[in-house]
Structures are given as C-alpha cells and as structure tokens.
Scaffold this motif. Structure first.
Motif, PDB file in Angstrom:
ATOM      1  N   TYR A   5      45.095  41.133  71.475  1.00 16.93           N
ATOM      2  CA  TYR A   5      45.855  42.282  71.464  1.00 16.93           C
ATOM      3  C   TYR A   5      44.675  43.389  70.843  1.00 16.93           C
ATOM      4  N   PHE A   6      44.111  43.265  69.970  1.00 19.22           N
ATOM      5  CA  PHE A   6      43.172  44.250  69.362  1.00 19.22           C
ATOM      6  C   PHE A   6      41.768  44.400  70.433  1.00 19.22           C
ATOM      7  N   ALA A   7      41.534  43.167  70.830  1.00 17.95           N
ATOM      8  CA  ALA A   7      40.149  43.122  71.791  1.00 17.95           C
ATOM      9  C   ALA A   7      40.301  44.007  73.167  1.00 17.95           C
ATOM     10  N   ASP A   8      41.688  44.013  73.428  1.00 19.72           N
ATOM     11  CA  ASP A   8      41.970  44.805  74.860  1.00 19.72           C
ATOM     12  C   ASP A   8      41.869  46.015  74.501  1.00 19.72           C
ATOM     13  N   HIS A   9      41.742  46.817  73.233  1.00 19.96           N
ATOM     14  CA  HIS A   9      41.996  48.164  73.128  1.00 19.96           C
ATOM     15  C   HIS A   9      40.499  48.454  72.533  1.00 19.96           C
ATOM     16  N   ILE A  10      40.369  50.058  72.380  1.00 18.71           N
ATOM     17  CA  ILE A  10      39.155  50.479  71.989  1.00 18.71           C
ATOM     18  C   ILE A  10      39.313  51.440  71.014  1.00 18.71           C
ATOM     19  N   ASP A  11      40.649  51.652  70.453  1.00 17.93           N
ATOM     20  CA  ASP A  11      40.819  52.540  69.211  1.00 17.93           C
ATOM     21  C   ASP A  11      41.159  51.707  67.838  1.00 17.93           C
ATOM     22  N   PRO A  12      40.953  52.301  66.962  1.00 20.51           N
ATOM     23  CA  PRO A  12      41.489  51.339  65.771  1.00 20.51           C
ATOM     24  C   PRO A  12      43.001  50.879  65.656  1.00 20.51           C
ATOM     25  N   GLN A  13      43.835  51.344  66.599  1.00 15.92           N
ATOM     26  CA  GLN A  13      44.912  50.594  66.785  1.00 15.92           C
ATOM     27  C   GLN A  13      45.882  51.104  65.715  1.00 15.92           C
ATOM     28  N   PHE A  14      45.608  52.509  65.534  1.00 17.87           N
ATOM     29  CA  PHE A  14      46.633  53.201  64.656  1.00 17.87           C
ATOM     30  C   PHE A  14      47.165  54.301  65.417  1.00 17.87           C
ATOM     31  N   GLU A  15      48.438  54.615  65.519  1.00 18.42           N
ATOM     32  CA  GLU A  15      49.022  55.782  66.554  1.00 18.42           C
ATOM     33  C   GLU A  15      48.327  57.154  66.095  1.00 18.42           C
ATOM     34  N   ARG A  16      47.664  57.414  64.840  1.00 16.59           N
ATOM     35  CA  ARG A  16      47.151  58.659  64.824  1.00 16.59           C
ATOM     36  C   ARG A  16      46.035  58.376  63.741  1.00 16.59           C
ATOM     37  N   VAL A  17      44.949  59.227  63.464  1.00 15.14           N
ATOM     38  CA  VAL A  17      44.056  59.039  62.397  1.00 15.14           C
ATOM     39  C   VAL A  17      43.757  60.349  61.665  1.00 15.14           C
ATOM     40  N   PHE A  18      44.022  60.444  60.344  1.00 18.95           N
ATOM     41  CA  PHE A  18      43.697  61.727  59.790  1.00 18.95           C
ATOM     42  C   PHE A  18      42.475  61.906  58.814  1.00 18.95           C
ATOM     43  N   VAL A  19      41.973  62.939  58.844  1.00 20.64           N
ATOM     44  CA  VAL A  19      40.903  62.998  57.496  1.00 20.64           C
ATOM     45  C   VAL A  19      41.174  64.059  56.661  1.00 20.64           C
ATOM     46  N   ILE A  20      41.373  64.296  55.402  1.00 24.96           N
ATOM     47  CA  ILE A  20      41.567  65.186  54.473  1.00 24.96           C
ATOM     48  C   ILE A  20      40.528  65.960  54.211  1.00 24.96           C
ATOM     49  N   ASN A  21      40.364  67.191  54.488  1.00 24.91           N
ATOM     50  CA  ASN A  21      39.044  67.902  54.204  1.00 24.91           C
ATOM     51  C   ASN A  21      39.516  69.441  53.804  1.00 24.91           C
ATOM     52  N   LEU A  98      46.197  56.188  60.079  1.00 21.36           N
ATOM     53  CA  LEU A  98      45.124  55.716  59.113  1.00 21.36           C
ATOM     54  C   LEU A  98      44.754  57.153  58.487  1.00 21.36           C
ATOM     55  N   VAL A  99      44.470  56.869  57.243  1.00 24.87           N
ATOM     56  CA  VAL A  99      44.129  58.061  56.485  1.00 24.87           C
ATOM     57  C   VAL A  99      42.799  57.935  55.930  1.00 24.87           C
ATOM     58  N   LEU A 100      41.759  58.901  55.893  1.00 22.91           N
ATOM     59  CA  LEU A 100      40.613  58.890  55.223  1.00 22.91           C
ATOM     60  C   LEU A 100      40.234  59.999  54.589  1.00 22.91           C
ATOM     61  N   GLU A 101      39.386  60.051  53.462  1.00 21.07           N
ATOM     62  CA  GLU A 101      38.950  61.299  52.914  1.00 21.07           C
ATOM     63  C   GLU A 101      37.576  61.498  53.522  1.00 21.07           C
ATOM     64  N   ASP A 102      37.256  62.989  53.406  1.00 17.55           N
ATOM     65  CA  ASP A 102      36.241  63.387  54.193  1.00 17.55           C
ATOM     66  C   ASP A 102      35.039  62.672  53.876  1.00 17.55           C
ATOM     67  N   ASP A 103      34.798  62.232  52.706  1.00 18.95           N
ATOM     68  CA  ASP A 103      33.342  61.489  52.289  1.00 18.95           C
ATOM     69  C   ASP A 103      33.529  60.039  52.276  1.00 18.95           C
ATOM     70  N   SER A 104      34.431  59.586  52.985  1.00 18.75           N
ATOM     71  CA  SER A 104      34.635  58.124  53.543  1.00 18.75           C
ATOM     72  C   SER A 104      33.508  57.638  54.202  1.00 18.75           C
ATOM     73  N   ASP A 105      33.092  56.256  54.158  1.00 20.64           N
ATOM     74  CA  ASP A 105      32.183  55.622  54.917  1.00 20.64           C
ATOM     75  C   ASP A 105      32.618  54.144  55.102  1.00 20.64           C
ATOM     76  N   TRP A 106      32.003  53.564  56.169  1.00 22.11           N
ATOM     77  CA  TRP A 106      32.567  52.266  56.616  1.00 22.11           C
ATOM     78  C   TRP A 106      31.414  51.666  57.103  1.00 22.11           C
ATOM     79  N   ASP A 107      31.652  50.300  57.386  1.00 21.96           N
ATOM     80  CA  ASP A 107      30.502  49.625  58.011  1.00 21.96           C
ATOM     81  C   ASP A 107      30.424  49.835  59.556  1.00 21.96           C
ATOM     82  N   VAL A 108      29.353  49.741  60.256  1.00 23.06           N
ATOM     83  CA  VAL A 108      29.235  49.922  61.585  1.00 23.06           C
ATOM     84  C   VAL A 108      29.862  49.305  62.521  1.00 23.06           C
ATOM     85  N   SER A 109      30.455  47.869  61.824  1.00 24.07           N
ATOM     86  CA  SER A 109      31.543  47.093  62.460  1.00 24.07           C
ATOM     87  C   SER A 109      33.048  47.185  61.951  1.00 24.07           C
ATOM     88  N   PHE A 110      33.148  48.462  61.655  1.00 27.43           N
ATOM     89  CA  PHE A 110      34.489  48.670  61.055  1.00 27.43           C
ATOM     90  C   PHE A 110      35.514  48.084  62.095  1.00 27.43           C
TER      91      PHE A 110
END
Length: 321
Positions: A5-21, A98-110
């Motif tokens: 299911y995941f492999a057939d899609h290109i986004d992180p599979q959350f309806e929305r993504v937010f960053v707090i800034n 999905l919620v992230l703070e604006d200084d968040s970091d993740w692996d390139v394979s997120f």
C-alpha cells in the motif's frame, strides 16, 4: 502484512503535513523547505505563538506556571501552538496529520522508515483488515520524534526491525530521559522497535488522528497542573487509558543544530550568544537530510555523520514480538 500500500504512493501517507514556525523565523522555514523538498513531501505552516499574547485567564491552570516571565512565555507559546494544530485537525476534520517543528531533521530514507513504521503501527494498534490509513485506524498519536519514550507496562508487544542501517550506534544515541534498553530486551545495536508508548518527552515530530486531536484538546484544556506540552502529552499517553500512543525507538526525527551561532537554535531555550558551532549536527539520525542538502541537490550519495557505523552483512528483516 506487506508494504505494498505504501510503496504505491509517493507521499508520507498522512492526509496533511504541518510545520510549526514563528513568523519571524524565515531562516528556519527556508531550511525546512529545502529539506522537505529534497525528501519529497509538501506541508502547510502553522504559525508559532508568542506567549506574550496568551493571557492567564485562557490557561487551564496557573499551578506550575514559571515565575520567570521569559520562561512562562516560551512554554505557554509552545503549548498553544501545538494545541492550534490539534484545533485545526478537528475543525477541518482531518483524519491524519503529521506535525514537525521547524528545526526537525530526519534521515534521507525517511519514507522507507515510515513504511516499516506503518507496519509496526498496524500491528500495535491491532489492525487486521485493510485500513483507511497505512498506519492503522485505531491510534491517537504516533510519536516519531522524541527525546524519551517508554513502553506501556500493559502492552509489551513490539514490532522489531533488525539489521537496520539507519539505526544510530549506541555512542551516538542522545536522549534526555528514559528509553527502552534494547540490549536488555535481547536486541542488538542495529535494531529498531515500534511499541505502545507510556510516556515521552520532546515533540520534534508526531502524528495525530482526528480522534486523537479531539482528545488532546479535551485533556490539555482540563489539566489541574500546567505542564509543557510535551510533558503533558506524555502524561496523557500514560494516564489516559483511552489515548493510544505508538512510538518508535530509536526515533525517526530529531532536532537539528546548524553550524554558526548557537543563538539561532530553539526559540524556547537560552544560549550563550558568543558560542559559535563549527559544524552542524543532529542527534540520532544517521544520514541527516539537513547535513546532506548539498549532496542531494547535486545528485550525490548522502553521507552519514559518523565514522564508526557497523558494517551490516544481513538484509533488513522484521518480526512481531
């Protein structure tokens, strides 16, 4: 369970993504925008809140509010910004965010990491049929980026990812409170686990379901003792049996500290204005997206932060404990 299911899609599979800034931190939003674009997801901005704009009568409790004005404003502003995310999720009836703070970091394979996490989340949440969300449909909060997370004593199930080359070596795992002791649980140093969380600290990144956002609004606006939002969320995971939190350790998201003036770091911390950081870093992330921006833009292979990574000879594998 499969990753199809995941492999057939290109986004992180959350309806929305937010960053707090915070509105004035264009620098942080610039850096976040580059990192998000290079790992393939878009987002909307939730404006950070200055605590000076929050009057005491709007707070659920004045017990435990810091006496020092700057501390009070930092903690309350952060608390309100995260509640504004929950409010938006409920108001717009967003099913997963999905919620992230604006200084968040993740692996390139997120995204690959999220695919594995999704299988673990479905297992921990008890999903046995095809869900609407790849993470399952019976969860409230997914704690992806933290600095402490503990397993719920009433649920000792774990989804185990072995031979994971995105797991940081023990010497580079930095946390500020308790985390699962993987070696004592019988896992080696290249293992990551997904589990039901009992408590936690730091909200570098998390996901809310629609019902989870409702519960956060209800709980946080009725606390008897005010606490920073990450501590409060951790307490809710621990004390509200109906609030289902699922976490991962080692974490998938952490806070990036960029090269240059340390005073440019978090807006709720205090720093020596004279401190200059020669090299940026992100705790717990092997191939940091922030540190690989130039490589990714030039089409080069991403580099890891450390020279003491183990050489894994077996393929990644998973199991349900």
């Amino acid at each position: 369970m499969t990753f199809g299911y995941f492999a057939d899609h290109i986004d992180p599979q959350f309806e929305r993504v937010f960053v707090i800034n915070l509105r004035e931190r264009y620098d942080k939003l610039d850096a976040f925008t580059l990192a998000a674009s290079l790992t393939g997801f878009s987002y909307d901005v939730i404006e950070g809140v200055k605590g000076t704009t929050i009057v005491n009568k709007t707070l659920p409790s004045l017990d435990n509010i810091p006496k020092k004005e700057s501390s009070r404003n930092n903690i309350i502003g952060c608390w309100r910004a995260h509640l504004n995310v929950a409010q938006k999720v409920v108001r717009e009836r967003i099913q997963t965010a999905l919620v992230l703070e604006d200084d968040s970091d993740w692996d390139v394979s997120f995204k690959d990491q999220l695919a594995y996490f999704a299988t673990g989340s479905r297992y921990i949440s008890g999903t046995t049929t095809t869900p609407r969300s790849p993470y399952g449909d019976d969860w409230d909060l997914l704690w992806l980026g933290h600095c402490s997370a503990q397993q719920h004593p009433a649920d000792q199930r774990r989804f185990v990812i072995e031979n994971d080359d995105t797991v940081p070596p023990m010497a580079h795992r930095i946390n500020f409170n308790a985390v699962p002791k993987l070696n004592e649980l019988g896992y080696d140093n290249s293992t990551r686990i997904v589990f039901r969380a009992n408590d936690g600290v730091c909200l570098y990144s998390y996901a809310l379901s629609y019902r989870g956002a409702q519960k956060v609004l209800r709980w946080q606006n009725n606390v008897k003792k005010f606490e920073p939002i990450d501590i409060g969320i951790g307490r809710q995971c621990r004390d509200d049996a109906a609030f289902k939190c699922i976490a991962v350790y080692p974490q998938l998201v952490d806070s990036h500290k960029s090269a240059g003036r340390a005073s440019r770091d978090s807006d709720i911390g205090t720093f020596n204005p004279a401190q200059i950081r020669e090299k940026g870093f992100t705790h717990n992330i092997v191939k940091s997206t922030r540190l690989n921006i130039d490589n990714l833009m030039m089409g080069r292979n991403a580099e890891h932060q450390w020279n003491d990574l183990p050489q894994l000879t077996m393929p990644r594998r998973t199991r349900f404990d």
